[in-house]
Scaffold this active site. Structure first.
Site, PDB file in Angstrom:
ATOM      1  N   HIS A   1       0.829  -1.095  -0.191  1.00 62.06           N
ATOM      2  CA  HIS A   1       0.107  -0.011  -0.085  1.00 62.06           C
ATOM      3  C   HIS A   1       1.002   1.036   0.006  1.00 62.06           C
ATOM      4  CE1 HIS A   1      -3.646   2.302   1.243  1.00 62.06           C
ATOM      5  NE2 HIS A   1      -2.788   3.210   1.775  1.00 62.06           N
ATOM      6  N   GLU A   2       1.736   1.377   0.775  1.00 65.30           N
ATOM      7  CA  GLU A   2       2.507   2.589   1.028  1.00 65.30           C
ATOM      8  C   GLU A   2       3.591   2.555  -0.172  1.00 65.30           C
ATOM      9  OE1 GLU A   2       1.504   4.479   2.974  1.00 65.30           O
ATOM     10  OE2 GLU A   2       0.382   3.186   4.619  1.00 65.30           O
TER      11      GLU A   2
ATOM     12  N   HIS B   1       1.768   4.429  -2.651  1.00 62.16           N
ATOM     13  CA  HIS B   1       2.036   5.955  -2.538  1.00 62.16           C
ATOM     14  C   HIS B   1       3.287   6.515  -2.901  1.00 62.16           C
ATOM     15  CE1 HIS B   1      -1.822   6.761  -0.520  1.00 62.16           C
ATOM     16  NE2 HIS B   1      -1.711   5.766   0.240  1.00 62.16           N
TER      17      HIS B   1
ATOM     18  N   GLU C   1      -4.664   7.818  -3.017  1.00 62.51           N
ATOM     19  CA  GLU C   1      -5.122   6.447  -2.479  1.00 62.51           C
ATOM     20  C   GLU C   1      -5.429   5.586  -3.710  1.00 62.51           C
ATOM     21  OE1 GLU C   1      -4.848   5.765   0.339  1.00 62.51           O
ATOM     22  OE2 GLU C   1      -6.040   4.148   0.903  1.00 62.51           O
TER      23      GLU C   1
HETATM   24 ZN    ZN Z   1      -3.140   5.213   1.902  1.00 59.15          ZN
END
Ligand code: ZN
Length: 503
Positions: A267-268, A271, A297
Site C-alpha cells: 500500500h505505502e 503511494h 489512494e
Molecule cells: Zn493510503
C-alpha cells in the site's frame, strides 16, 4: 519557444523556497514518527509550527501576489496544459485559499488539532469517549467557522476541497450511495458462505525478522528505482517523499498475521511510486505532488489490491513465501494463498478490513460526519449512532468505543472531509486498472513474470507525471477517458468475489 518573463522566473524561485520549507517539514515529521526519541516531541512541535508560519507568510506575501497579477497575460497566452500556465494557475488557487482563512482561525485550528490528538490517545487507551467530547466539539466548531470563510453551497464542500480539490459534496454523496447499494448485498451474500475461503494459513506465528526478510525481497522487485527509497517500521504505516528521488515508506509487523506487514508495505509503496513518478521538470514547484488524496489512494490500493491480492502476484511470489515459512506453506500452493489473502471477514477496525467490507467503514464515517456538521447529530450521541450503523452495515456489535468511534485519529485532528477519499481511491483504482489492462492485454502475464515496471511505466505516463498540473477530475479523465465512475469497481468486486465464494 519564448523566454519566460522575469516575473515568471522570480515566481518560480519564490515557490521553490516554499516547496523547500514543505519538504523540510516532511523530513521533520517523518523523523518524529520513525526515529525521534520521545523527549524530542515538544520542541519538534515548535519547529514544525515555525516552518508552517514561515511558509504561510511567504505564500500570502504581497510579492507573490504582485507576481501572480503581473503574469495574468503571460498565462493566458500559453496552452493551459503547459507547465508554466499550470504553475501560475495552481499557485493562484493555493494562495487564494490560504488568504481566505484569518491567521487567528488557522492557529486556533492547529492548536485544537494537537490538543485533540493528545486527548484522543488518552481517551482511546481508556475507551473513554466522554473525556474526548469537548475536544471533538471544539474541532467541529472550528471547522464550521473554517467552512464559513468560503462561499460554499454546502458546509462540507470547503472541507472536502482540502483533500479532493474541485469535488462537491453532492457528487461524492451520490458515488458513495451507489457504492453502498452494490457492496452491502455482496458482503451479506459472502457472509452466508464465509467458509468457502480458508485463510488459516495467514494466521499463526510469523517472526518479524523472517517477515522483514521476505518483504525486502518483494520490495526489491517493485519498480522503485534503486537508491531512491527506504523502508522502515512504525506503529502506523505511512509514505512520504522529500523529492521524486527520495521516497520513504514504512510498515508494521504483526507476528500473528502474515498479511499485515506485507499489504501495508505494498500500500505505502503504491503511494511512494506515485511520488517517484512525477515529472522531474516539476521538482521544487507546488505541482510536484500527487493531485489529491483520492488519486493518491487510488495508487496505493492498486498496488495493494489489484496487484498484491491478484493470482498473478501470488504465482510470482509464492515460492518466496514458501521458503520464508517452509513448514507453514509446505502443503499449499499459490492458489491457496491467493484465496486466503482475499478472504472476506467483517471486522470492527477499518484498517484491518478486507476489500469488500472496507468501503462500508468509510461510508458510515462519511454519513456520520455529514450529520455532525449539519448539526443533525450531537457529538455526545456519536457512539450510539456509530454502533447502530456498524450493526446495520457489518452485522457486528461494538464491545467498546476504543474499537468503535475512537479507533481513527482523523476527527481528533479536525480532519473532516478526509474519509471519502479512501473510497474514491478504490473506485478510481478500478477505473485505472481497467484502462491499464485495456492498453496492455498481457498485463497479468507480465506481472506474473515479475515485470512490475510495465504497470508503473503506464501509470507514470498516464497519471503520475502530471503531478498537480490538472484538477483531480481532469487527471482521471486523461487516464481513463471519462469521469469518476463506480461501475468498474463494482464489476471488479462482483467478478472476483463471485468466483471466490461461488455466488
Ligand atoms: Zn493510503
Amino acid at each position: 519557444v519564448a523566454v519566460p518573463p522575469a516575473a515568471y522566473t522570480a515566481l518560480r524561485e519564490k515557490l521553490g523556497q516554499i516547496h523547500d520549507l514543505d519538504r523540510a517539514r516532511a523530513v521533520l515529521a517523518w523523523d518524529s514518527r520513525t526515529m525521534m526519541p520521545a523527549g524530542g516531541a515538544e520542541v519538534r512541535a515548535e519547529q514544525l509550527a515555525t516552518l508552517e508560519g514561515v511558509r504561510h507568510d511567504l505564500l500570502v506575501s504581497d510579492e507573490i501576489g504582485r507576481l501572480l497579477e503581473e503574469l495574468r497575460s503571460y498565462e493566458e497566452g500559453l496552452p493551459a496544459d503547459s507547465d508554466e500556465a499550470s504553475l501560475v494557475r495552481v499557485s493562484r488557487r493555493d494562495r487564494d485559499k490560504e488568504l481566505r482563512v484569518p491567521a487567528s482561525l488557522r492557529s486556533a485550528i492547529a492548536r485544537a488539532k494537537s490538543l485533540g490528538e493528545h486527548a484522543w490517545k488518552e481517551a482511546r487507551a481508556r475507551s473513554d469517549f466522554d473525556s474526548f467530547v469537548p475536544y471533538l466539539e471544539r474541532n467541529v466548531e472550528l471547522k464550521l467557522r473554517y467552512a464559513e470563510c468560503f462561499d460554499a453551497e454546502h458546509v462540507y464542500d470547503p472541507l472536502l476541497d482540502d483533500f479532493e480539490p474541485g469535488m462537491k459534496t453532492v457528487e461524492v454523496a451520490s458515488l458513495l450511495c451507489d457504492l453502498k447499494e452494490a457492496v452491502a448485498p455482496l458482503a451479506a451474500a459472502i457472509a452466508e458462505r464465509a467458509e468457502a475461503v480458508d485463510d488459516s494459513c495467514m494466521h499463526g506465528h510469523f517472526p518479524a525478522a523472517d517477515q522483514e526478510g521476505l518483504l525486502v525481497e518483494i520490495a526489491r522487485d517493485l519498480p522503485l528505482p534503486p537508491g531512491t527509497w527506504r523502508l522502515d517500521h512504525t506503529a502506523h504505516p505511512f509514505a512520504n517523499a522529500f523529492a521524486t528521488t527520495d521516497v520513504r515508506i514504512t510498515t508494521r509487523y504483526d507476528e500473528r498475521r502474515l498479511g499485515t506487514a506485507l499489504f501495508a508495505m505494498l500500500h505505502e509503496a503504491g503511494h511512494g511510486l506515485y511520488e517517484s513518478g512525477i515529472s522531474p521538470s516539476l521538482e521544487r514547484t507546488p505541482l510536484c505532488r500527487p493531485v489529491s488524496l483520492g488519486l493518491h489512494e487510488s495508487q496505493s490500493r492498486l498496488w495493494e489490491n489489484a496487484v498484491g491480492r491478484s493470482r498473478a502476484f501470488w504465482r510470482r511470489f509464492f515460492p518466496k513465501v514458501q521458503s520464508a515459512f517452509p513448514e507453514r506453506f509446505a502443503h499449499l500452493d499459490a492458489e491457496d494463498v491467493y484465496r486466503a489473502a482475499s478472504a472476506v471477514r467483517p471486522s470492527l477496525i477499518r484498517v484491518e478490513a478486507d476489500e469488500v467490507t472496507y468501503d462500508l467503514h468509510v461510508i458510515l464515517r462519511f454519513e456520520l460526519e455529514q450529520e455532525i456538521l449539519q448539526e443533525r447529530l450531537k457529538v455526545r450521541d456519536l457512539p450510539d449512532a456509530w454502533n447502530a450503523r456498524v450493526m446495520d452495515y457489518l452485522g457486528l456489535a461494538v464491545p467498546r468505543d476504543a474499537d468503535g468511534v475512537l479507533q481513527d485519529v482523523h476527527w481528533a485532528e479536525g480532519l473532516f472531509g478526509y474519509f471519502p477519499t479512501y473510497s474514491l481511491g478504490n473506485v478510481i483504482a478500478a477505473q485505472i486498472g481497467k484502462a491499464a489492462h485495456a492498453a496492455m492485454p498481457d498485463l497479468d502475464a507480465r506481472l506474473e513474470a515479475g515485470e512490475l515496471h510495465s504497470l508503473q511505466d503506464w501509470l507514470q505516463e498516464h497519471v503520475h507525471r502530471h503531478g498537480r498540473k490538472f484538477t483531480p477530475a481532469e487527471t482521471v479523465a486523461r487516464a481513463v477517458g471519462g469521469p469518476v465512475d463506480v461501475e468498474p469497481y463494482v464489476r471488479y468486486l462482483r467478478a472476483k468475489y463471485g468466483e471466490l465464494y461461488g455466488l
